[in-house]
Design an enzyme around this catalytic site. Structure first.
Site, short mmCIF file in Angstrom:
data_model
loop_
_atom_site.label_atom_id
_atom_site.label_comp_id
_atom_site.label_asym_id
_atom_site.label_seq_id
_atom_site.Cartn_x
_atom_site.Cartn_y
_atom_site.Cartn_z
N SER A 1 0.87 -1.18 0.00
CA SER A 1 0.00 0.00 0.00
C SER A 1 0.90 1.22 0.00
O SER A 1 2.05 1.14 0.41
CB SER A 1 -0.84 0.04 1.28
OG SER A 1 -0.04 0.39 2.39
N ASP A 2 0.38 2.37 -0.49
CA ASP A 2 1.10 3.60 -0.17
C ASP A 2 0.87 3.84 1.32
O ASP A 2 -0.01 3.22 1.95
CB ASP A 2 0.63 4.78 -1.01
CG ASP A 2 1.67 5.92 -0.99
OD1 ASP A 2 2.56 5.90 -0.11
OD2 ASP A 2 1.60 6.82 -1.83
N TRP A 3 1.67 4.72 1.90
CA TRP A 3 1.67 4.88 3.36
C TRP A 3 0.35 5.49 3.84
O TRP A 3 0.10 6.67 3.66
CB TRP A 3 2.87 5.73 3.77
CG TRP A 3 4.13 4.94 4.05
CD1 TRP A 3 4.95 5.13 5.13
CD2 TRP A 3 4.71 3.86 3.29
NE1 TRP A 3 6.01 4.22 5.08
CE2 TRP A 3 5.87 3.44 3.99
CE3 TRP A 3 4.37 3.18 2.13
CZ2 TRP A 3 6.68 2.39 3.52
CZ3 TRP A 3 5.17 2.14 1.68
CH2 TRP A 3 6.29 1.77 2.37
N GLY A 4 -0.48 4.63 4.39
CA GLY A 4 -1.77 5.12 4.89
C GLY A 4 -2.86 5.07 3.83
O GLY A 4 -3.92 5.70 4.01
#
Ligand code: BGC
Length: 659
Positions: free
Chosen positions: A222-225
């Site tokens: 995932s991208d961060w968050g």
């Protein structure tokens, strides 16, 4: 080596959520953990967070030219070299996985992260990224190719949906990922946005294309968050959520207990995380850096020397020995924050020195300097009238302007395509005193130059230089280096001319109604004039093209031609091969880049160029049959020195082909 069979359900659930921001879990030493760090142009190993400002600080690392500059080199060998150096940087710091490169298309020149991306053209972006990835991974370090997908602005990035049709996805936004996947990246990162209403973290359809069609065999991060619902994302095939999110993890465990995530679905993600951890361990085994930090700092300069673009030159450059120079603008004696973009691609330089005046003095020039203006501060220029007087006294007036991380950064888009008013004023006021004005531009993406371009004799686009940029700029200005960079994005005349600026962007929905009409594909098809076209870049040499032949043999078309250096100095030329379908049955832009070749040619010498085009270069994505098709008919091959400077044309007829 452990497999899913050796893990309990609890261990599996824990493994598919990261440990913290920069590691995966090792399950109490049972399996190897993965250590990762940003980013595309140098390591950003976060060491502490400032308790007052909340800002992260990172360890110093070699800062290479930003990706937008690397792309301007149009040289895959240079991209590979940068990748190898980054691989060595990572090995030295014990990093297994580099969170780079980003290959998103520059659909909108105001996108705050454009400096991190390669191009408005998917073939150029993919080709350069492929070599970069080969470079990093050849050193035993993995990459995480990002951000998948249709993430082309930072505006409301956690919420907005990119409303984009299948053909446009296939021909524009997937292509850089498709080409980059040939280098076998060990991982891919999803983006924050939604794609046609579905969060990129849950975009199963896209993940399936990556895995089943592009041959991607790694793990998806995932991208961060970027994860809203860990269960839904796991079901879609998103393997690791980063960073660890307690709430999401708990909900995942609960959903699993309630049967909302099947054993097979959990195992599929778990196995891919395990594969990644062992794969990276295997890749880095016995690897040691082959370059020293000094060599990498030198490489950063070599990369930049192929990337700086000479946009305009009315004969004033290179500077002549003995000329008295006046220089102004904080960018001439700058600090790193002025020469890089902000956010996760920000690198803390190993040394903070940057002084073009000193570099020119070292080369025997008499330089008078006034900082005269800051980035946006209008008062700073009003207080600096001495600079105007001095500009008139020098033989050449050099104005250093730009943006830096205050204007170009992750999480927000630029407000304007123009330079801040004070900088435009400084150019105009000093140029009024001295017509021999040269502008050196330090910006991470396209700038509207129309307010001042006609008042100056030359423009050097130095971009976000990375370390050692002062020396390279001085070498370009004085002619020691012959410029050979070419624009990887169009400089439009104004933001009003950009299709993306005029499409629907409202209530969380960004409509990609521009379709394939991105960058030069639009300007050339609709005859919209631009300031500097895609592929443009001048040299101190001059080149002539002739003898074009295009021959189809089996599955490829061989494009052969010759380029002559008609000047008295050696130089490098990038020849670009564009393709046009002459009488299409579906909409096609007027020209599309399908190949390029950069060669050094000696003074007065001639070189043979050869570019091989696969049949895919002529195909379009058919939404009628859901596949690539070459329509039977005539095609034009255009060979040019830029998208707007086509020097040679040839035609060929192709049969109908389904790919
Ligand atoms: C960025 C990524 C980056 C990650 C880790 C995110 O905000 O979009 O590109 O790799 O943070 O810093």
């Amino acid at each position: 080596m452990k497999t899913v069979k050796d893990l309990t359900a609890e261990e599996k659930l824990r493994l598919i959520c990261g440990k913290d921001s920069w590691h995966t879990v090792d399950l109490g030493g049972k399996i190897p953990a993965v250590t990762m760090t940003d980013g595309p142009v140098g390591l950003r190993v976060v060491c502490k967070r400032d308790e007052v400002s909340g800002k992260e600080d990172s360890l110093p690392a070699v800062a290479y030219p930003a990706i937008h500059m690397l792309a301007n080199s149009w040289n895959p060998a240079v991209a590979r070299k940068m990748g190898e150096c980054l691989g060595d940087d990572a090995l030295e710091r014990g990093v297994d996985l580099l969170l780079a490169p980003g290959v998103n298309i520059k659909r909108d020149p105001l996108n705050g992260r454009n400096f991190e991306y390669f191009s408005e053209d998917p073939y150029l972006a993919g080709t350069m990224a492929e070599s970069y990835i080969e470079g990093v991974q050849s050193r035993g370090v993995g990459v995480c190719l990002k951000h998948f997908c249709a993430n082309n602005s930072e505006y409301d990035r956690f919420h907005q949906t990119s409303d984009v049709d299948e053909r446009t996805l296939r021909e524009m936004y997937y292509v850089p990922f498709e080409i980059a996947c040939k280098a076998k990246p060990v991982s891919v990162m999803c983006s924050y946005n939604r794609v046609n209403g579905t969060y990129a973290a849950e975009y199963k359809k896209g993940f399936d294309v990556l895995r089943d069609e592009f041959g991607f065999d790694g793990a998806i991060f995932s991208d961060w968050g970027a994860v809203r619902d860990r269960t839904r994302s796991a079901k879609a095939g998103l393997d690791i959520e980063m960073p660890f999110n307690e709430g999401n993890y708990r909900k995942l465990c609960k959903d699993y207990a309630e049967g909302k995530l099947s054993e097979e679905e959990l195992d599929a993600c778990t196995q891919r995380v395990l594969d990644l951890a062992y794969r990276l361990k295997g890749m880095s085994k016995d690897e040691k850096p082959v370059t020293s930090e000094q060599q990498r700092l030198q490489a950063a300069k070599e990369i930049l020397s192929e990337s700086i673009v000479l946009l305009k030159n009315d004969g004033i450059l290179p500077l002549a020995k003995g000329q008295k120079l006046f220089m102004c603008g904080v960018f001439a004696k700058a600090w790193p924050a002025l020469l890089r973009g902000g956010g996760s691609a920000c690198v803390r330089w190993t040394e903070e020195n940057f002084d073009i005046t000193a570099a020119l003095q070292k080369r025997g020039f008499d330089v008078d300097y006034e900082s005269a203006f800051f980035i946006k501060d209008v008062l700073s220029w009003q207080n600096a009238r001495t600079a105007v007087l001095k500009a008139g006294r020098g033989d050449v007036n050099i104005v250093c302007v730009g943006t830096g991380e205050e204007i170009e950064y992750e999480s927000g888009d630029r407000q304007s395509l123009r330079l801040p008013a004070v900088q435009e004023q400084a150019i105009l006021d000093t140029a009024a005193q001295n017509p021999n004005t040269v502008v050196v531009l330090f910006a991470g993406s396209a700038i509207d130059v129309s307010a001042w371009i006609d008042q100056v004799k030359a423009v050097v686009y130095a971009g976000f230089t990375g370390e050692g940029g002062d020396e390279v700029v001085a070498d370009i200005l004085t002619g020691k280096i012959n410029p050979s960079g070419k624009l990887s994005e169009t400089f439009p005349l104004s933001i009003e001319d950009v299709p993306a600026a005029n499409t629907y962007k409202h209530a969380g929905v960004t409509r990609y109604q521009d379709g394939l009409d991105v960058g030069y594909r639009y300007y050339d098809t609709y005859e919209v004039p631009v300031a500097f076209p895609f592929g443009h870049g001048l040299s101190y040499s001059s080149f002539e093209y002739d003898n074009l032949k295009a021959e189809q043999k089996g599955g490829t078309v061989k494009v052969m031609f010759e380029v002559e250096n008609t000047s008295e100095r050696a130089g490098k030329e990038t020849a670009q091969v564009y393709v046009r379908e002459c009488a299409p049955f579906v909409y096609r832009p007027l020209k599309e880049l399908k190949g390029f070749c950069k060669e050094e040619i000696g003074a007065g010498k001639r070189k043979k160029f050869c570019v091989e085009l696969p049949m895919r270069a002529f195909a379009h994505w058919s939404t009628a049959t859901d596949r690539w098709e070459v329509t039977e008919g005539d095609y034009e091959i255009m060979v040019g020195s830029s998208s707007a400077d086509i020097r040679l044309r040839a035609r060929l007829t192709l049969p109908e082909i389904q790919l």
